[in-house]
Design a protein around this motif. Structure first.
Motif, mmCIF file in Angstrom:
data_model
loop_
_atom_site.group_PDB
_atom_site.id
_atom_site.type_symbol
_atom_site.label_atom_id
_atom_site.label_comp_id
_atom_site.label_asym_id
_atom_site.label_seq_id
_atom_site.Cartn_x
_atom_site.Cartn_y
_atom_site.Cartn_z
ATOM 1 N N UNK A 91 52.827 22.038 31.777
ATOM 2 C CA UNK A 91 53.641 22.109 33.002
ATOM 3 C C UNK A 91 52.828 21.762 34.238
ATOM 4 N N UNK A 92 51.632 22.354 34.350
ATOM 5 C CA UNK A 92 50.771 22.078 35.498
ATOM 6 C C UNK A 92 50.422 20.600 35.557
ATOM 7 N N UNK A 96 51.541 17.655 38.224
ATOM 8 C CA UNK A 96 50.550 16.961 39.054
ATOM 9 C C UNK A 96 50.636 15.447 38.895
ATOM 10 N N UNK A 97 50.989 14.954 37.696
ATOM 11 C CA UNK A 97 50.981 13.496 37.515
ATOM 12 C C UNK A 97 52.304 12.850 37.906
ATOM 13 N N UNK A 99 55.182 11.948 40.165
ATOM 14 C CA UNK A 99 55.563 11.980 41.568
ATOM 15 C C UNK A 99 56.631 10.955 41.844
ATOM 16 N N UNK A 336 53.184 3.226 37.652
ATOM 17 C CA UNK A 336 53.466 4.621 37.303
ATOM 18 C C UNK A 336 54.587 4.627 36.272
ATOM 19 N N UNK A 340 49.094 4.516 34.722
ATOM 20 C CA UNK A 340 48.802 4.861 36.104
ATOM 21 C C UNK A 340 47.377 5.371 36.203
ATOM 22 N N UNK A 342 45.968 6.725 38.651
ATOM 23 C CA UNK A 342 45.894 7.976 39.397
ATOM 24 C C UNK A 342 45.783 9.175 38.458
ATOM 25 N N UNK A 343 46.414 9.061 37.283
ATOM 26 C CA UNK A 343 46.388 10.189 36.345
ATOM 27 C C UNK A 343 44.970 10.553 35.932
ATOM 28 N N UNK A 345 42.550 10.838 37.712
ATOM 29 C CA UNK A 345 41.977 11.808 38.650
ATOM 30 C C UNK A 345 42.414 13.230 38.307
ATOM 31 N N UNK A 346 43.649 13.359 37.795
ATOM 32 C CA UNK A 346 44.149 14.691 37.423
ATOM 33 C C UNK A 346 43.572 15.113 36.076
ATOM 34 N N UNK A 481 52.652 14.881 48.644
ATOM 35 C CA UNK A 481 51.616 13.912 48.286
ATOM 36 C C UNK A 481 50.876 13.454 49.537
ATOM 37 N N UNK A 484 48.635 16.472 50.693
ATOM 38 C CA UNK A 484 47.539 16.718 49.754
ATOM 39 C C UNK A 484 46.610 15.518 49.673
ATOM 40 N N UNK A 488 42.515 14.990 50.229
ATOM 41 C CA UNK A 488 41.609 14.432 49.220
ATOM 42 C C UNK A 488 40.844 13.250 49.824
ATOM 43 N N UNK A 550 46.409 0.688 41.910
ATOM 44 C CA UNK A 550 46.593 1.698 40.858
ATOM 45 C C UNK A 550 46.089 1.172 39.512
ATOM 46 N N UNK B 78 50.107 13.165 42.245
ATOM 47 C CA UNK B 78 50.100 11.734 41.935
ATOM 48 C C UNK B 78 51.261 10.995 42.578
ATOM 49 N N UNK B 79 51.147 9.732 42.486
ATOM 50 C CA UNK B 79 52.171 8.823 43.005
ATOM 51 C C UNK B 79 53.501 9.066 42.309
#
Lengths: 686, 79
Positions: A91-92, A96-97, A99, A336, A340, A342-343, A345-346, A481, A484, A488, A550, B78-79
């Motif tokens: 879930x967390x 986070x990924x 968006x 995305x 992606x 960006x993921x 980073x998470x 986003x 936050x 970052x 990305x 994220x995006x």
């Protein structure tokens, strides 16, 4: 063997069902197709890929070991490092990924028809995105939760580390700029939307104060209060029409709204986190998960007919929403939801510190990305249930089809997508908007699609409320986003500035906080401004830039894990990450080259600058266009240079990766001497 | 490191899936854990386990620190 028969039968049935649903979608010609098929095809593809490919990677490539204590267990401190139940981590991680990206990208990509987008969402996710997330999560978990930037420095050296840091900062700036543009475009001259979006700020403040002063830490109470207030905000916006002065007070054009968003971004970045960011994040996560579940339920419940054709004529590169051929621009637009960066980073940093067992990496790395890809499929369905004519009328800028409704609808009809000005007027009225023409950015058309789906499932009378509910839903997490991401970016900026003058690197020194926040907000604010003044709607210039950035970050992440695989006696499986990496390099390189050198001003940044310069010199521009032309020319050139810079970064990383992989072959070094995996410790968890 | 039981280490406390009440309790616990609503209770459990006898922070102080810790450096959204 006999006891395995039921499992074999089950997976054969799932595979056959998925294959026939996918075949039905792909081969369908001329008849309308039911959206339920998309859901069935997608779910079956994810299940089969998760069971077999994800399972194979877990067992063979990574040899995930449930008996190995994770960093969360070994370094448990009750704060960052906490062994947590796998579904909670899921879930967390998912929150986070997922968006706005998997909602906006597929909406834009629907201009090619529903088929290319659907196929790439599925294939890209199960072969690329899920693999990337899972491998990065694995590598970071084996390294006590090191971040992608640290791993890039360890594995690729200084050049790779610097490339990762610059790519991260630039992607944050472009991402926030383009997401800001999406919100601004949704609010422009729409008092109801503007009121609803503005109201989320004081609501977050109220929740922040509630959680700090009134009932400290009662997160669920605070969230419930906030969500109730958000719904009141949606309803309240609808009542504005009764008070003309108030209605006019929320009626702004794009430039003014961009100014508000930029000012908000700066103030939010320097306010204490408990006051704005934390409560906003609670609300956004709750609303996001809730709406995604609602959308999936509604699509399954009402199974709407998909009206978009499988392929449109715009696969030839003449698309009105963004220009460029199917290859490579579909793969840049649909970043995305498929792959992606960006993921990464998470998946490095936060999530590895929560894993209770190494074997959970498959569910959280592979599974959560499959879930995000599913969100992308839902967004594509929401865009495809609209009449194609309506879809194009909403998403095509006035600069492309003209501002006059009759002329615009005539042009769109001539493309083969019939729509009338009266139809658009009636639709705008039913969703409580003044006009739906040229509402670029993807959010309004997604909101119309979602409103029609929610309306059919849960009551049609409330179409306007559903529309603004969808706008609120998108705005809430876009603004989270923004807030936050600015922070970052600020820390990366302070890190870089600290290299020049040490005090600037001190994260708690107020002048440094203000300066670096100004730089970051100025950076994305400029991109937002570029998008707002662009007569073609801004998306055509900004979204490809974001997609390239990305995919560049994804290439860096895949390069890092490829080097790790090669160095850790898993070299014969390195193709698992090397193939998606090669694909990304091909896609980003060809997209960048086209953006740089294409002669078509719709595609090439420099070609657009040249065309505009020539028109300006010839006096061929109307006065209001001529006034902003020098700025547009500069912006196109700036975007061109940014693209060139991304291209250089991609190749620096690729050459570095090849060098390190080949050198390993030559020297035969078993693994990186500087950064071995953390040693094996047996788990004590039951 | 002492042996950690799943309960203390943050595993999902199941109320027993068999009974409807148990299922609801499990879902409720999951929701609390997912949102971080139970962070203070987890802090207390961890504290009593690893630092018995040491002074405990009150809920208010804990939450000031907790929110700062989780968001001060931004959050990866994220995006």
């Amino acid at each position: 063997m006999p006891q395995r028969l039921p499992a074999i039968a089950l997976w054969t049935a799932i595979s056959l069902l998925g294959a026939s649903a996918l075949g039905g979608i792909a081969l369908n010609r001329g008849e309308s197709i039911n959206a339920a098929w998309f859901v069935v095809a997608a779910v079956c593809v994810y299940l089969v890929a998760y069971r077999f490919y994800g399972g194979w990677i877990a067992a063979r490539v990574l040899s995930l070991d449930a008996s190995r204590a994770t960093p969360a267990e070994r370094l448990e401190n009750g704060r960052d490092f906490v062994p947590t139940s796998r579904w909670i981590v899921f879930g967390h991680h998912f929150a986070a990924i997922a968006g706005a990206g998997p909602l906006i990208g597929p909406t834009l990509a629907a201009q090619f028809g529903y088929l290319p987008g659907t196929l790439w969402l599925l294939a890209g996710a199960v072969l690329g995105g899920c693999v990337q997330d899972m491998l990065v999560l694995f590598c970071s978990t084996r390294r006590d939760g090191r971040s992608l930037g640290q791993m890039a420095r360890d594995e690729l050296g200084r050049a790779g580390g610097t490339a990762a840091m610059l790519a991260t900062l630039l992607i944050i700036l472009i991402l926030i700029g383009v997401l800001g543009l999406v919100v601004v475009k949704a609010m422009a001259h729409s008092p109801w939307s503007t009121f609803t979006v503005f109201s989320t700020v004081p609501i977050a403040l109220v929740v922040g104060v509630y959680l700090r002063r009134i009932r400290p830490g009662r997160v669920l109470e605070g969230t419930a209060l906030g969500v109730a207030l958000l719904l009141l905000g949606v309803l309240g916006g609808g009542l504005l029409g009764s008070w003309p002065t108030l209605y006019a007070a929320f009626d702004w054009d794009g430039r003014a709204l961009a100014g508000f968003v930029i000012a908000y971004g700066f103030v939010a970045a320097i306010l204490p986190v408990w006051l704005l960011l934390a409560p906003r994040d609670y609300l956004s996560t709750f609303v996001k998960l809730g709406v995604v579940l609602m959308l999936a339920t509604a699509i399954v419940l009402i199974s709407p007919e998909v009206k978009m054709p499988p392929l449109t004529r715009f696969v030839d590169g003449t698309g009105p929403i963004f220009s460029g051929d199917l290859f490579p621009f579909l793969f840049i637009t649909l970043a995305c939801g498929a792959i992606s960066g960006f993921h990464a980073l998470v998946a490095s940093g936060t999530t590895p510190k929560l894993l209770a067992r190494e074997s959970d990496i498959r569910l959280i790395g592979y599974g959560a990305m499959a879930a995000e890809s599913f969100v992308g499929v839902l967004a594509l369905v929401a865009a495809s249930v609209l009449d194609p004519g309506v879809y194009f009328a909403i998403n095509t800028a006035a600069g492309v089809v003209g501002a006059d409704p009759t002329a615009a609808t005539a042009t769109i009809t001539s493309w083969g997508f019939p729509v009338t000005a009266a139809q658009m007027r009636a639709l705008a009225e039913s969703v409580g908007e003044v006009s739906l023409f040229g509402r670029t950015g993807g959010a309004p058309s997604l909101a119309v699609g979602m409103a029609s789906i929610f309306g059919s499932a849960f009551g049609h009378g409330l179409l306007a409320t559903w529309y603004h509910f969808a706008i609120m839903f998108e705005a809430v997490f876009i603004l989270t986003t923004l807030d936050a991401g600015t922070r970052v970016g600020r820390f990366i900026m302070q890190d870089m500035l600290g290299a020049f003058w040490t005090p600037l690197g001190r994260t708690s020194w107020y002048p440094s906080v203000v300066l670096s926040s100004l730089l970051v907000v100025g950076g994305w604010g400029y991109f937002l401004y570029i998008g707002v003044i662009d007569p073609n709607g801004g998306i055509n210039i900004l979204w490809p830039l974001f997609g390239i950035a990305n995919q560049l970050l994804a290439a860096i992440a895949l390069a890092v894990v490829t080097v790790i695989l090669v160095r850790s006696s898993r070299a014969r499986y390195a193709w698992v990450s090397a193939l998606p990496l090669a694909w990304l390099v091909v896609v980003t390189t060809s997209a960048s080259l086209q953006k740089l050198f294409a002669a078509d001003p719709g595609v090439g940044f420099f070609a657009a600058a040249r065309e505009l310069t020539a028109k300006l010199a010839a006096g061929a521009l109307p006065p209001e266009r001529a006034a902003i032309a020098p700025q547009l020319i500069f912006n196109q050139q700036l975007d061109g240079w940014m693209t060139a810079f991304f291209l250089v970064l991609v190749w620096v990383v690729v050459i570095d990766t090849l060098y390190r992989c080949l050198r390993r072959e030559a020297v035969g070094a078993p693994r990186s001497a500087r950064n071995p995996e953390s040693p094996y410790v047996r788990t004590q968890l039951p | 490191m002492s042996a950690l039981s799943c309960r203390e280490s943050g595993g999902l406390r199941t109320g027993g899936w068999g009974r409807p009440g148990g299922m609801l309790r499990t879902l409720w616990q999951g929701l609390r854990q997912l949102t971080g609503d139970d962070a203070y209770e987890r802090y207390l459990a961890h504290h009593h386990r690893h630092h018995p006898g040491a002074p405990v922070e009150c809920r208010r102080t804990f939450w000031r620190r907790e929110i700062e810790r989780r968001w001060a450096r931004g959050a990866q959204r994220c995006c």
